[in-house]
Design a protein around this motif. Structure first.
Motif, short mmCIF file in Angstrom:
data_model
loop_
_atom_site.label_atom_id
_atom_site.label_comp_id
_atom_site.label_asym_id
_atom_site.label_seq_id
_atom_site.Cartn_x
_atom_site.Cartn_y
_atom_site.Cartn_z
N LEU A 44 0.82 -1.20 0.00
CA LEU A 44 0.00 0.00 0.00
C LEU A 44 0.86 1.26 0.00
O LEU A 44 1.97 1.27 0.52
N GLN A 45 0.32 2.30 -0.60
CA GLN A 45 0.96 3.61 -0.58
C GLN A 45 1.25 4.02 0.86
O GLN A 45 0.41 3.85 1.75
N GLU A 46 2.44 4.54 1.11
CA GLU A 46 2.94 4.99 2.41
C GLU A 46 3.40 3.84 3.31
O GLU A 46 3.89 4.08 4.41
N GLU A 47 3.27 2.60 2.85
CA GLU A 47 3.82 1.47 3.60
C GLU A 47 5.34 1.48 3.43
O GLU A 47 5.85 1.82 2.36
N LYS A 48 6.07 1.10 4.47
CA LYS A 48 7.52 1.12 4.40
C LYS A 48 8.02 0.09 3.40
O LYS A 48 7.64 -1.07 3.43
N ALA A 49 8.90 0.52 2.49
CA ALA A 49 9.44 -0.37 1.46
C ALA A 49 10.55 -1.23 2.05
O ALA A 49 11.51 -0.71 2.61
N GLN A 50 10.41 -2.55 1.89
CA GLN A 50 11.40 -3.45 2.46
C GLN A 50 11.90 -4.48 1.45
O GLN A 50 12.69 -5.36 1.81
N ALA A 51 11.45 -4.38 0.20
CA ALA A 51 11.86 -5.37 -0.79
C ALA A 51 11.75 -4.80 -2.19
O ALA A 51 11.05 -3.80 -2.42
N ILE A 52 12.44 -5.44 -3.12
CA ILE A 52 12.31 -5.17 -4.55
C ILE A 52 11.51 -6.33 -5.13
O ILE A 52 11.66 -7.48 -4.72
N VAL A 74 -0.19 4.56 -12.41
CA VAL A 74 1.16 5.06 -12.70
C VAL A 74 1.85 4.17 -13.72
O VAL A 74 2.48 4.63 -14.66
N SER A 75 1.73 2.85 -13.54
CA SER A 75 2.38 1.93 -14.46
C SER A 75 1.80 0.54 -14.30
O SER A 75 1.12 0.25 -13.31
N VAL A 76 2.08 -0.31 -15.29
CA VAL A 76 1.65 -1.70 -15.26
C VAL A 76 2.85 -2.56 -15.63
O VAL A 76 3.56 -2.27 -16.59
N PHE A 77 3.10 -3.62 -14.86
CA PHE A 77 4.27 -4.47 -15.06
C PHE A 77 3.85 -5.91 -15.32
O PHE A 77 2.83 -6.37 -14.82
N THR A 78 4.68 -6.61 -16.09
CA THR A 78 4.42 -8.01 -16.39
C THR A 78 5.71 -8.82 -16.30
O THR A 78 6.74 -8.31 -15.83
N ARG A 79 5.67 -10.03 -16.78
CA ARG A 79 6.75 -11.01 -16.64
C ARG A 79 8.13 -10.43 -16.98
O ARG A 79 8.33 -9.81 -18.01
N GLY A 80 9.06 -10.62 -16.04
CA GLY A 80 10.44 -10.19 -16.24
C GLY A 80 10.73 -8.76 -15.84
O GLY A 80 11.88 -8.33 -15.86
N GLU A 81 9.69 -8.01 -15.44
CA GLU A 81 9.88 -6.62 -15.05
C GLU A 81 9.90 -6.49 -13.53
O GLU A 81 9.29 -7.29 -12.82
N SER A 82 10.61 -5.48 -13.06
CA SER A 82 10.75 -5.28 -11.61
C SER A 82 10.28 -3.88 -11.24
O SER A 82 10.21 -2.97 -12.06
N PHE A 83 9.99 -3.70 -9.95
CA PHE A 83 9.59 -2.38 -9.46
C PHE A 83 9.92 -2.26 -7.98
O PHE A 83 10.15 -3.26 -7.29
N GLY A 84 10.00 -1.01 -7.53
CA GLY A 84 10.28 -0.74 -6.12
C GLY A 84 11.75 -0.61 -5.77
O GLY A 84 12.11 -0.53 -4.58
N GLU A 85 12.63 -0.57 -6.79
CA GLU A 85 14.07 -0.55 -6.50
C GLU A 85 14.49 0.68 -5.68
O GLU A 85 15.14 0.54 -4.64
N ALA A 86 14.15 1.85 -6.18
CA ALA A 86 14.66 3.08 -5.56
C ALA A 86 14.19 3.25 -4.12
O ALA A 86 14.99 3.54 -3.22
N VAL A 87 12.91 3.04 -3.86
CA VAL A 87 12.40 3.27 -2.51
C VAL A 87 12.89 2.19 -1.54
O VAL A 87 13.16 2.47 -0.36
N ALA A 88 13.03 0.95 -2.03
CA ALA A 88 13.50 -0.13 -1.15
C ALA A 88 14.93 0.13 -0.69
O ALA A 88 15.27 -0.11 0.48
N LEU A 89 15.78 0.62 -1.58
CA LEU A 89 17.17 0.86 -1.23
C LEU A 89 17.34 2.09 -0.35
O LEU A 89 18.33 2.22 0.36
N ARG A 90 16.38 2.99 -0.40
CA ARG A 90 16.44 4.20 0.44
C ARG A 90 15.71 4.02 1.76
O ARG A 90 15.73 4.89 2.62
N ASN A 91 14.99 2.89 1.89
CA ASN A 91 14.26 2.60 3.13
C ASN A 91 13.22 3.68 3.44
O ASN A 91 13.10 4.15 4.59
N VAL A 92 12.47 4.07 2.40
CA VAL A 92 11.43 5.09 2.56
C VAL A 92 10.08 4.47 2.18
O VAL A 92 10.02 3.39 1.60
N PRO A 93 8.98 5.15 2.49
CA PRO A 93 7.65 4.60 2.17
C PRO A 93 7.41 4.54 0.66
O PRO A 93 7.95 5.34 -0.11
#
Length: 230
Positions: A44-52, A74-93
């Motif tokens: 969910l939006q504003e949940e703390k990011a802990q994974a990619i 905002v976007s739609v992802f399918t097989r082989g695509e990733s998301f959440g990299e930037a926020v997970a590495l910064r430990n932000v929501p």
């Protein structure tokens, strides 16, 4: 899907395919593998990011909720695509929410594991930057489409991305419902219906969950033409 098949998909994902083999094995051994049903929340939006997150099958949408309760895709992802990299590495929501729009399987890489490997081998950071750049490029392309193309042209380009062939005719399966397609393209559902109608002279016929394209090149020429001439 068998676990070994999922691992093979993960290894070929945009995020991991340039990683050294021994680092990939480390990541996969610490990864969390999950199945989601259609409509199930991933985070969910504003949940703390802990994974990619890496999509192994199915489709996932990222969206934001406005103060009025309106949903903006905002976007739609399918097989082989990733998301959440930037926020997970910064430990932000998370700035967005993620939801499965079809039954899907996702691999979650805990961010502490990835951070540890980055400290061990800085080259991993280059791969992560490449994935983040791809997301930025995609968002810029979406903005360009909204500014420079008509609604019907955006729909035409969307259909073309689903085609496996380069020429001739093609039948494509619409990957998710029309309301989400409209949101993904910055349109209202009724505008999407009108756009489908406008594409009929260019060889597009919609049959429930499929689109029949009679001439890919004709549709591509239309999508790339000057909107001022429409």
């Amino acid at each position: 899907m068998a676990h070994e098949a999922l691992k093979a998909i993960a290894k070929q994902s945009l995020l991991l395919k340039s990683f050294p083999e021994h680092h990939i094995d480390t990541l996969l051994s610490h990864a969390i593998w999950r199945k989601y049903d259609r409509g199930e929340t991933i985070f969910l939006q504003e949940e703390k990011a802990q994974a990619i997150h890496v999509v192994l099958s199915g489709w996932v949408k990222l969206f934001r909720m406005s103060p009025t309760g309106a949903e903006a895709v905002v976007s739609v992802f399918t097989r082989g695509e990733s998301f959440g990299e930037a926020v997970a590495l910064r430990n932000v929501p998370y700035p967005v929410s993620a939801e499965a729009v079809s039954a899907c399987e996702i691999m979650h890489i805990p961010s502490p594991v990835l951070l540890s490997l980055m400290r061990e081998d800085p080259e991993i950071g280059v791969s992560i930057l490449a994935a983040t750049f791809t997301h930025l490029h995609s968002l810029v392309a979406q903005l360009e489409q909204l500014k420079a193309q008509t609604g019907a042209q955006r729909v035409a380009e969307f259909l073309l991305t689903l085609c496996e062939a380069e020429m001739g005719d093609c039948i494509v399966e619409l990957p998710y419902d029309k309301m989400l397609i409209a949101g993904r393209l910055g349109m209202k559902p009724e505008s999407l219906s009108r756009a489908f109608s406008r594409l009929k002279p260019f060889g597009v016929k919609i049959d429930r969950t499929h689109a029949l394209l009679s001439d890919i090149q004709v549709l591509r020429d239309y999508a790339e033409s000057d909107p001022s001439e429409k």
